[in-house]
Scaffold this motif. Structure first.
Motif, mmCIF file in Angstrom:
data_model
loop_
_atom_site.group_PDB
_atom_site.id
_atom_site.type_symbol
_atom_site.label_atom_id
_atom_site.label_comp_id
_atom_site.label_asym_id
_atom_site.label_seq_id
_atom_site.Cartn_x
_atom_site.Cartn_y
_atom_site.Cartn_z
ATOM 1 N N MET A 2 17.651 100.815 -32.715
ATOM 2 C CA MET A 2 16.420 100.689 -33.368
ATOM 3 C C MET A 2 15.822 99.827 -32.909
ATOM 4 O O MET A 2 16.226 98.530 -33.209
ATOM 5 N N CYS A 58 9.641 109.960 -32.077
ATOM 6 C CA CYS A 58 10.675 109.306 -32.547
ATOM 7 C C CYS A 58 10.329 107.852 -33.037
ATOM 8 O O CYS A 58 11.094 106.762 -33.035
ATOM 9 N N PHE A 106 20.435 111.931 -35.168
ATOM 10 C CA PHE A 106 20.596 111.352 -33.621
ATOM 11 C C PHE A 106 21.971 110.852 -33.398
ATOM 12 O O PHE A 106 22.519 111.056 -32.455
ATOM 13 N N ILE A 148 9.355 105.246 -26.022
ATOM 14 C CA ILE A 148 9.947 105.887 -27.013
ATOM 15 C C ILE A 148 8.916 107.049 -27.375
ATOM 16 O O ILE A 148 7.676 106.501 -27.586
ATOM 17 N N SER A 186 3.732 103.957 -27.860
ATOM 18 C CA SER A 186 4.677 104.794 -27.457
ATOM 19 C C SER A 186 5.129 104.536 -26.082
ATOM 20 O O SER A 186 6.073 104.493 -25.291
ATOM 21 N N GLN A 197 17.481 106.467 -29.260
ATOM 22 C CA GLN A 197 16.772 105.350 -29.517
ATOM 23 C C GLN A 197 15.370 105.881 -30.490
ATOM 24 O O GLN A 197 15.012 106.900 -30.187
ATOM 25 N N LEU A 198 15.303 105.105 -31.355
ATOM 26 C CA LEU A 198 13.927 105.313 -32.035
ATOM 27 C C LEU A 198 13.559 104.047 -32.432
ATOM 28 O O LEU A 198 13.952 102.975 -32.327
ATOM 29 N N ARG A 241 16.905 110.760 -39.638
ATOM 30 C CA ARG A 241 16.696 110.811 -38.245
ATOM 31 C C ARG A 241 17.756 110.086 -37.703
ATOM 32 O O ARG A 241 18.287 110.283 -36.561
#
Length: 260
Positions: free
Chosen positions: A144, A219, A250, A215, A210, A177-178, A246
């Motif tokens: 994260m 997300c 994930f 990412i 983004s 990944q977020l 989320r």
């Protein structure tokens, strides 16, 4: 947010050889990584918590040691089925902040609790904090990235390069990944007036974030950490719970795809 809370509360990994999802937080110094952990604990326990020490005004990283945070459920010994690892901030200059190689080693489960980050050198494999044989529980299941909305535009090339480097390492390992954008109320007056305006904000629809974070927009999650509040607030809770949901989705997909 009650349905999301129930979902998070009831979650258990499907695999018997994994007892919890491990979430690794990374991002610039002062982004709100420790505050996010505190906010998650506050939401899940229904009262303001402050266990992961967080500094109010940060120019250099406050977190120096690698530490796993578990969140207690009802009674002692009963914990939620996910844990967080906080890392030292990626600082503005090349020679400060966390060494990207340390984060890569943490992703693979080689770093143990208590290791003190050293910007000048990475963890060596003869250190007592080096775990030579990581289990599925030691490995990171979700990465994260935490970035503050009010300072996202000020990130240096060195910051972005470090973040991309870490992201590439996670991608090579197949780790989902977020990104979480914190301090959204400081970046946008509409949100400051009412947190419910969060998804209408032009700022958060800006694709530039983004692109540099690498990412996908779907997300990237806006949150407001509990910071000065003394009471819980539903709209703050629901943003944090949607991130947790989320993370679980994930992470569960990743765990199920891990080799036996």
């Amino acid at each position: 947010p009650w349905e999301e809370l129930r979902y998070v509360r009831n979650y258990k990994p499907n695999r018997h050889d994994v007892k919890h999802l491990r979430v690794l937080l990374h991002g610039p110094a002062g982004a709100g990584k420790s505050s996010f952990i505190n906010s998650v604990e506050s939401v899940l326990r229904g009262r303001i918590a402050g266990r992961a020490l967080a500094e109010a005004e940060v120019t250099s990283s406050f977190t120096k040691q690698y530490k796993t945070y578990k969140i207690q459920k009802g009674w002692p010994g009963d914990f939620y089925s996910f844990v967080f690892n906080d890392t030292m901030g990626l600082e503005m200059t090349e020679d400060r902040g966390v060494h990207p190689e340390d984060i890569k080693m943490a992703l693979k489960g080689h770093v143990t609790d208590g290791y003190t980050f050293n910007p000048a050198s990475k963890l060596s494999d003869d250190s007592k904090y080096y775990n030579a044989h990581p289990t599925k529980n030691d490995k990171v299941h979700v990465l994260m990235c935490v970035v503050p909305a009010d300072k996202a535009a000020l990130l240096t090339e060195a910051d972005v390069r470090k973040m991309k480097d870490i992201r590439r390492a996670a991608s090579d390992l197949g780790i989902p990944q977020l990104a979480v954008i914190t301090k959204i109320d400081l970046a946008c007056q509409e949100i400051q007036k009412d947190l419910k305006n969060v998804y209408k904000s032009k700022y958060l629809k800006d694709k530039k974030f983004s692109d540099f974070a690498g990412i996908p927009v779907n997300c990237i999650f806006p949150v407001k950490n509990y910071h000065e509040e003394i009471d819980m607030k539903d709209d703050v809770d629901s943003l944090i719970l949607s991130v947790l949901r989320r993370i679980i989705d994930f992470g569960e997909d990743f765990i199920n795809d891990m080799e036996t």
